[in-house]
Design an enzyme around this catalytic site. Structure first.
Site, PDB file in Angstrom:
ATOM      1  N   TYR A   1      40.222  35.544  38.748  1.00  0.00           N
ATOM      2  CA  TYR A   1      40.214  36.994  38.660  1.00  0.00           C
ATOM      3  C   TYR A   1      41.158  37.414  37.542  1.00  0.00           C
ATOM      4  CZ  TYR A   1      39.980  41.837  40.328  1.00  0.00           C
ATOM      5  OH  TYR A   1      39.794  43.179  40.427  1.00  0.00           O
TER       6      TYR A   1
ATOM      7  N   LYS B   1      35.885  39.482  41.873  1.00  0.00           N
ATOM      8  CA  LYS B   1      36.049  40.344  43.038  1.00  0.00           C
ATOM      9  C   LYS B   1      35.373  39.760  44.277  1.00  0.00           C
ATOM     10  CE  LYS B   1      36.729  44.625  40.604  1.00  0.00           C
ATOM     11  NZ  LYS B   1      36.675  46.054  40.734  1.00  0.00           N
TER      12      LYS B   1
END
Length: 133
Positions: free
Chosen positions: A76, A131
Site C-alpha cells: 500500500y 486497499k
C-alpha cells in the site's frame, strides 16, 4: 485443486441422482463452511455448486507476502507510489505491476490518489489493490 475436483464430482453425482429421482427432495451437503454460514440445504445442484465448499466461484488470494509492516508498506503506502508513477508514464505497465489482465473490476476515477493527485483511473489501480489488502 484436488478438493475442487472431488467437490465437482460430488456435485455431478448429486445432479445425476436428482435427475433420476424427480421428487423435490432436499440435497444436504456437509463439509467446510465459512464462520456463521448456515448448512447448505438446497433443492438444486446448481445452488449447492455455488454455495460449497466456499460461496462463489472464485477467490482472491494474495500473490505477495503480507505478514509484516514492511510487506504492507510495499503493498500500500508508501511502496505503491512507484508503480503508480510508472503506469502514469506508460499505461501498458499496468499489466506488469497490477492484476489488470486478471481481474474483472477494481474501480476508481483516480482524481485524488494518496497525495499523488489526479493521476487517472489506471494509474490508481495499485492503490485500489492495496486497499483490498
Amino acid at each position: 485443486q484436488e478438493g475442487a475436483v472431488c467437490f465437482c464430482l460430488r456435485v455431478r453425482a448429486m445432479a445425476s441422482a436428482a435427475r433420476e429421482n424427480s421428487s423435490s427432495q432436499c440435497i444436504d451437503v456437509s463439509g467446510p463452511r465459512l464462520p456463521n454460514q448456515p448448512p447448505c440445504s438446497a433443492t438444486s445442484p446448481a445452488l449447492v455448486y455455488h454455495a460449497r465448499p466456499v460461496p462463489g466461484k472464485f477467490a482472491i488470494t494474495p500473490t505477495k507476502g503480507m505478514e509484516t509492516e514492511e510487506d504492507l508498506g510495499m503493498a500500500y503506502t508508501p511502496g505503491v507510489t512507484e508503480p503508480c508513477r510508472a503506469i502514469k508514464d506508460d499505461p501498458d505497465a499496468a499489466y506488469t505491476y497490477t492484476n489488470k489482465g486478471n481481474m474483472v473490476a477494481c474501480i476508481s476515477n483516480g482524481t485524488a490518489v494518496l497525495g499523488l493527485g489526479n493521476i487517472g483511473a489506471l494509474a490508481s489501480k495499485p492503490v485500489m489493490e492495496g486497499k483490498s489488502v
